[in-house]
Write a protein that holds these residues in place. Structure first.
Motif, PDB file in Angstrom:
ATOM      1  N   SER A  91       0.818  -1.217   0.000  1.00  0.00           N
ATOM      2  CA  SER A  91       0.000   0.000   0.000  1.00  0.00           C
ATOM      3  C   SER A  91       0.850   1.265   0.000  1.00  0.00           C
ATOM      4  CB  SER A  91      -0.937   0.002   1.212  1.00  0.00           C
ATOM      5  OG  SER A  91      -0.198   0.072   2.425  1.00  0.00           O
ATOM      6  N   LYS A  92       2.077   1.140   0.472  1.00  0.00           N
ATOM      7  CA  LYS A  92       2.989   2.287   0.503  1.00  0.00           C
ATOM      8  C   LYS A  92       3.757   2.447  -0.804  1.00  0.00           C
ATOM      9  CE  LYS A  92       3.830   2.120   5.524  1.00  0.00           C
ATOM     10  NZ  LYS A  92       2.821   1.143   5.904  1.00  0.00           N
ATOM     11  N   GLY A  93       3.678   1.458  -1.696  1.00  0.00           N
ATOM     12  CA  GLY A  93       4.385   1.542  -2.974  1.00  0.00           C
ATOM     13  C   GLY A  93       5.876   1.340  -2.844  1.00  0.00           C
ATOM     14  N   VAL A  94       6.286   0.520  -1.869  1.00  0.00           N
ATOM     15  CA  VAL A  94       7.709   0.284  -1.609  1.00  0.00           C
ATOM     16  C   VAL A  94       8.051  -1.159  -1.983  1.00  0.00           C
ATOM     17  CG1 VAL A  94       9.521   0.247   0.154  1.00  0.00           C
ATOM     18  CG2 VAL A  94       7.685   1.957   0.279  1.00  0.00           C
ATOM     19  N   ARG A  95       9.164  -1.341  -2.697  1.00  0.00           N
ATOM     20  CA  ARG A  95       9.642  -2.685  -3.025  1.00  0.00           C
ATOM     21  C   ARG A  95      10.626  -3.132  -1.954  1.00  0.00           C
ATOM     22  NH1 ARG A  95      13.703  -4.257  -7.981  1.00  0.00           N
ATOM     23  NH2 ARG A  95      13.924  -6.465  -7.482  1.00  0.00           N
ATOM     24  N   PHE A 107      10.339   5.965   8.107  1.00  0.00           N
ATOM     25  CA  PHE A 107       9.482   6.289   6.963  1.00  0.00           C
ATOM     26  C   PHE A 107      10.187   5.887   5.678  1.00  0.00           C
ATOM     27  CE2 PHE A 107       8.303   9.272   3.540  1.00  0.00           C
ATOM     28  CZ  PHE A 107       6.981   8.876   3.386  1.00  0.00           C
ATOM     29  N   ILE A 108       9.491   5.120   4.854  1.00  0.00           N
ATOM     30  CA  ILE A 108      10.000   4.721   3.544  1.00  0.00           C
ATOM     31  C   ILE A 108       9.004   5.221   2.508  1.00  0.00           C
ATOM     32  CG2 ILE A 108      10.942   2.849   2.168  1.00  0.00           C
ATOM     33  CD1 ILE A 108      12.207   2.929   4.911  1.00  0.00           C
ATOM     34  N   ALA A 109       9.426   6.113   1.628  1.00  0.00           N
ATOM     35  CA  ALA A 109       8.512   6.737   0.671  1.00  0.00           C
ATOM     36  C   ALA A 109       8.243   5.845  -0.529  1.00  0.00           C
ATOM     37  CB  ALA A 109       9.079   8.085   0.214  1.00  0.00           C
ATOM     38  N   ASP A 126      13.487   8.861   1.336  1.00  0.00           N
ATOM     39  CA  ASP A 126      12.551   9.533   0.432  1.00  0.00           C
ATOM     40  C   ASP A 126      12.361   8.766  -0.876  1.00  0.00           C
ATOM     41  OD1 ASP A 126      10.744  11.515  -0.330  1.00  0.00           O
ATOM     42  OD2 ASP A 126      12.049  13.150   0.344  1.00  0.00           O
ATOM     43  N   GLU A 127      11.577   9.334  -1.756  1.00  0.00           N
ATOM     44  CA  GLU A 127      11.099   8.673  -2.975  1.00  0.00           C
ATOM     45  C   GLU A 127      12.235   8.209  -3.883  1.00  0.00           C
ATOM     46  OE1 GLU A 127       8.660  11.585  -4.825  1.00  0.00           O
ATOM     47  OE2 GLU A 127       7.169  11.614  -3.211  1.00  0.00           O
ATOM     48  N   ARG A 128      12.034   7.011  -4.430  1.00  0.00           N
ATOM     49  CA  ARG A 128      12.887   6.434  -5.481  1.00  0.00           C
ATOM     50  C   ARG A 128      14.322   6.180  -5.036  1.00  0.00           C
ATOM     51  NH1 ARG A 128      10.042  10.524  -7.364  1.00  0.00           N
ATOM     52  NH2 ARG A 128      11.855  11.887  -7.344  1.00  0.00           N
TER      53      ARG A 128
END
Length: 272
Positions: A91-95, A107-109, A126-128
């Motif tokens: 749900s968080k979009g994290v692999r 926190f893992i974006a 943060d992201e990516r």
């Protein structure tokens, strides 16, 4: 609800940990850290220093004190700790690649990738950003967008004292294999650290690209290409070489991240 006063009061009087309102405040702060609503440290406006939220670090330490040990089973693995593991990555979009571990309160974006690695409580990724194999992101470390933490990188954690600055790695930085970045070190945007560079809050980082050296302490300026180096230091027993870091070039602003990185490594002969 503003929790900072409750946290500060409890920090000065631990008997307040028996108060349900205080316990709920501590738990709520950790939950907000987990969701990225609050952070241990926040960037200022462009060119300004980061702000460390000491009360948030105090809340993490109080959380440790207030929690009891619990057993948690994940497949064939068993853990016994005061802080549960982070969950609901889909749900968080994290692999997340097994057996990567992130603690609740980190926190893992969205778009981040965790190879078999470790992210501690209070950290912000943060992201990516890629946290590569056997890399560690210590407590309260602040990692920006599009960062690559290569294999075996050690990003140190800083919880105590509460006023101590956490490690900061800004957007687009590339941290080469087996680098160590600890104790309040600050890596600027898009900087490249070659393999094996060690940066602490007191490390000498020397820019050797000009006619005269320019020295920084614990801070790598944006776009810098950095390799391990050494510098002579006098001791009672004589002069000896001690580690430092050398800025030997600049990452180009005119090209995209991937091209710029390749150019920086090729032109400056940096191993990552």
């Amino acid at each position: 609800m503003e929790y900072n006063k409750l946290i500060e009061d409890c920090w000065n009087d631990r008997s307040l940990l028996k108060d349900p309102q205080t316990i709920q405040a501590v738990k709520s702060v950790i939950d907000q850290l987990d969701k990225g609503i609050i952070r241990v440290a926040e960037p200022g406006a462009e060119g300004e220093k980061w702000t460390v939220n000491e009360w948030v670090k105090k809340a993490i330490l109080l959380y440790f004190v207030s929690q009891t040990m619990q057993t948690e089973e994940v497949g064939i693995f068993e853990y016994h700790d005061k802080i549960p593991l982070k969950k609901e990555y889909k749900s968080k979009g994290v692999r997340v690649v097994p057996p990567a571990v992130a603690r609740y309160g980190s926190f893992i974006a969205a778009g981040a990738i965790l190879m078999p690695s470790y992210v501690n409580v209070g950290a912000y990724v943060d992201e990516r950003t890629m946290v590569d194999t056997w890399a560690t992101v210590g407590s309260c470390a602040q990692i920006g967008k599009d960062v690559h933490l290569s294999g075996g990188v050690g990003i140190g954690g800083v919880l105590e004292p509460p006023q101590a600055s956490p490690v900061i790695v800004e957007d687009g930085a590339f941290i080469g294999s087996r680098c160590i970045v600890v104790e309040g070190a600050h890596i600027g945007k898009r900087a490249v650290l070659g393999a094996g560079v060690t940066i602490t809050g007191n490390s000498k980082i020397i820019d050797v690209t000009g006619a005269s050296p320019v020295e920084y302490r614990g801070y790598v300026p944006a776009n810098s290409v950095v390799i391990p180096g050494s510098i002579a230091k006098e001791f009672p027993a004589g002069s000896y070489q001690v580690p430092c870091a050398l800025i030997i070039g600049q990452r180009k602003e005119s090209t995209d991240l991937k091209t710029s990185l390749n150019d920086a490594l090729r032109e400056n002969n940096v191993t990552v």
